[in-house]
Motif scaffolding. Sequence first.
Motif, PDB file in Angstrom:
ATOM      1  N   GLN A 174     -38.238  20.977  18.010  1.00  0.00           N
ATOM      2  CA  GLN A 174     -36.927  20.909  17.371  1.00  0.00           C
ATOM      3  C   GLN A 174     -35.862  21.540  18.246  1.00  0.00           C
ATOM      4  O   GLN A 174     -34.762  20.997  18.404  1.00  0.00           O
ATOM      5  N   GLU A 175     -36.168  22.691  18.828  1.00  0.00           N
ATOM      6  CA  GLU A 175     -35.187  23.337  19.701  1.00  0.00           C
ATOM      7  C   GLU A 175     -35.016  22.557  21.001  1.00  0.00           C
ATOM      8  O   GLU A 175     -33.909  22.443  21.527  1.00  0.00           O
ATOM      9  N   LYS A 176     -36.096  21.991  21.519  1.00  0.00           N
ATOM     10  CA  LYS A 176     -36.018  21.190  22.736  1.00  0.00           C
ATOM     11  C   LYS A 176     -35.114  19.973  22.530  1.00  0.00           C
ATOM     12  O   LYS A 176     -34.309  19.619  23.393  1.00  0.00           O
ATOM     13  N   ILE A 177     -35.236  19.337  21.354  1.00  0.00           N
ATOM     14  CA  ILE A 177     -34.445  18.130  21.071  1.00  0.00           C
ATOM     15  C   ILE A 177     -32.981  18.470  20.837  1.00  0.00           C
ATOM     16  O   ILE A 177     -32.082  17.847  21.420  1.00  0.00           O
ATOM     17  N   THR A 178     -32.709  19.450  20.000  1.00  0.00           N
ATOM     18  CA  THR A 178     -31.338  19.704  19.560  1.00  0.00           C
ATOM     19  C   THR A 178     -30.534  20.579  20.502  1.00  0.00           C
ATOM     20  O   THR A 178     -29.297  20.532  20.483  1.00  0.00           O
ATOM     21  N   ARG A 179     -31.189  21.385  21.328  1.00  0.00           N
ATOM     22  CA  ARG A 179     -30.453  22.303  22.203  1.00  0.00           C
ATOM     23  C   ARG A 179     -30.683  22.029  23.677  1.00  0.00           C
ATOM     24  O   ARG A 179     -30.101  22.695  24.536  1.00  0.00           O
ATOM     25  N   VAL A 231     -24.478  12.640  34.524  1.00  0.00           N
ATOM     26  CA  VAL A 231     -23.876  13.036  33.258  1.00  0.00           C
ATOM     27  C   VAL A 231     -24.921  13.762  32.408  1.00  0.00           C
ATOM     28  O   VAL A 231     -26.055  13.301  32.294  1.00  0.00           O
ATOM     29  N   GLU A 232     -24.529  14.906  31.838  1.00  0.00           N
ATOM     30  CA  GLU A 232     -25.415  15.654  30.948  1.00  0.00           C
ATOM     31  C   GLU A 232     -24.853  15.615  29.524  1.00  0.00           C
ATOM     32  O   GLU A 232     -23.644  15.731  29.330  1.00  0.00           O
ATOM     33  N   GLU A 233     -25.740  15.430  28.564  1.00  0.00           N
ATOM     34  CA  GLU A 233     -25.333  15.390  27.168  1.00  0.00           C
ATOM     35  C   GLU A 233     -26.423  15.996  26.302  1.00  0.00           C
ATOM     36  O   GLU A 233     -27.561  16.172  26.746  1.00  0.00           O
ATOM     37  N   ARG A 234     -26.053  16.291  25.044  1.00  0.00           N
ATOM     38  CA  ARG A 234     -27.003  16.879  24.107  1.00  0.00           C
ATOM     39  C   ARG A 234     -27.241  15.938  22.948  1.00  0.00           C
ATOM     40  O   ARG A 234     -26.412  15.094  22.619  1.00  0.00           O
ATOM     41  N   TYR A 235     -28.409  16.094  22.330  1.00  0.00           N
ATOM     42  CA  TYR A 235     -28.744  15.292  21.159  1.00  0.00           C
ATOM     43  C   TYR A 235     -27.982  15.838  19.958  1.00  0.00           C
ATOM     44  O   TYR A 235     -28.096  17.016  19.625  1.00  0.00           O
TER      45      TYR A 235
END
Length: 322
Positions: A25-30, A47-51
């Motif tokens: 969960q932390e790997k995906i969201t943060r 380009v870097e982005e977050r879920y």
Amino acid sequence: MPNNTKFLICAAGIFVCYFYFGILQEKITRGQYSYEAVDENGVSTKVEERYTYALALVFVQCFVNYFFAKGMLYVWPHGEDTTPKLYCASSALTYLLAMVCSNMALQWVSYPTQVVGKAGKPIPVMVLGVLIGRKSYPMKKYFFVLMIVIGVILFMYKEKASTKQSDTSFGLGELLILLSLTMDGLTGAVQERIKAEAKPTAQQMMLGMNSFACMFLAVALLLSGELIKFIEFVSRHPIVVTHISLLALAGALGQLFIFLTVTEFGPLPCSVITTTRKFFTVLGSVMLFGNVLSARQWLGAVTVFTGLFLDVFFSKGPPKKK
């Protein structure tokens, strides 16, 4: 199989599944996801982005939970579920809002903050029990809950920076955690009525809640347009599919071990296991993701879990009706 062996297997299952669930969960969201974007001139840029797609994440979890419960009922058939559809829909909506708020909070707060905040779940349960269910609790129950409240405040209070303006108010992440806790309390209130009137099995309740949750989420994904954005994100970062699939599977397996523990040993041992698991999840997040906690936050975390343990061991028996 001896009872001690069964208990150790159930405890290990809950620890492993939800510890892995928290890491994913932390790997995906943060986590940061990068890809190469090419402009009209053929120039490539990293380009870097977050879920940020909480609805889609919760939909996958509910979808897997639904079919997992369906499979359990197919293997171990039970009688007909007589739970009114309105109750299933109500519990699904509050359960769903709690999960969405909890997942969205991780965009602004660390996983340890979310875990410790969610550890205050007895607070809304008690408040709603007094206001709606007309229940009364012993004084020691209020003391244990007060410990939890103090611990949460210590953990989530923001220090005054020496060069910045003081910030003593909760941010958006903390507000989402409070909303999630409120929804948890409402879910528990509805589930108590379901158990009293329809008496479904845990698998039937899991199936009913997740079926309505999937329907609600499907509508929300379409109306919000998040489904298209989620598909585009996944096409850029296929590894997310693996992470989300493993997250949903870990959550479903964890629920199975919880059901087995309650069935075999009762809710008290299950509460001890899950409370202990939460504390070690915080420790694991600190060690694996570098979420460093201050001495005040450690004091708050210990106070929260001490209050939970005391509540588990000394608040025996259901609350009384007024």
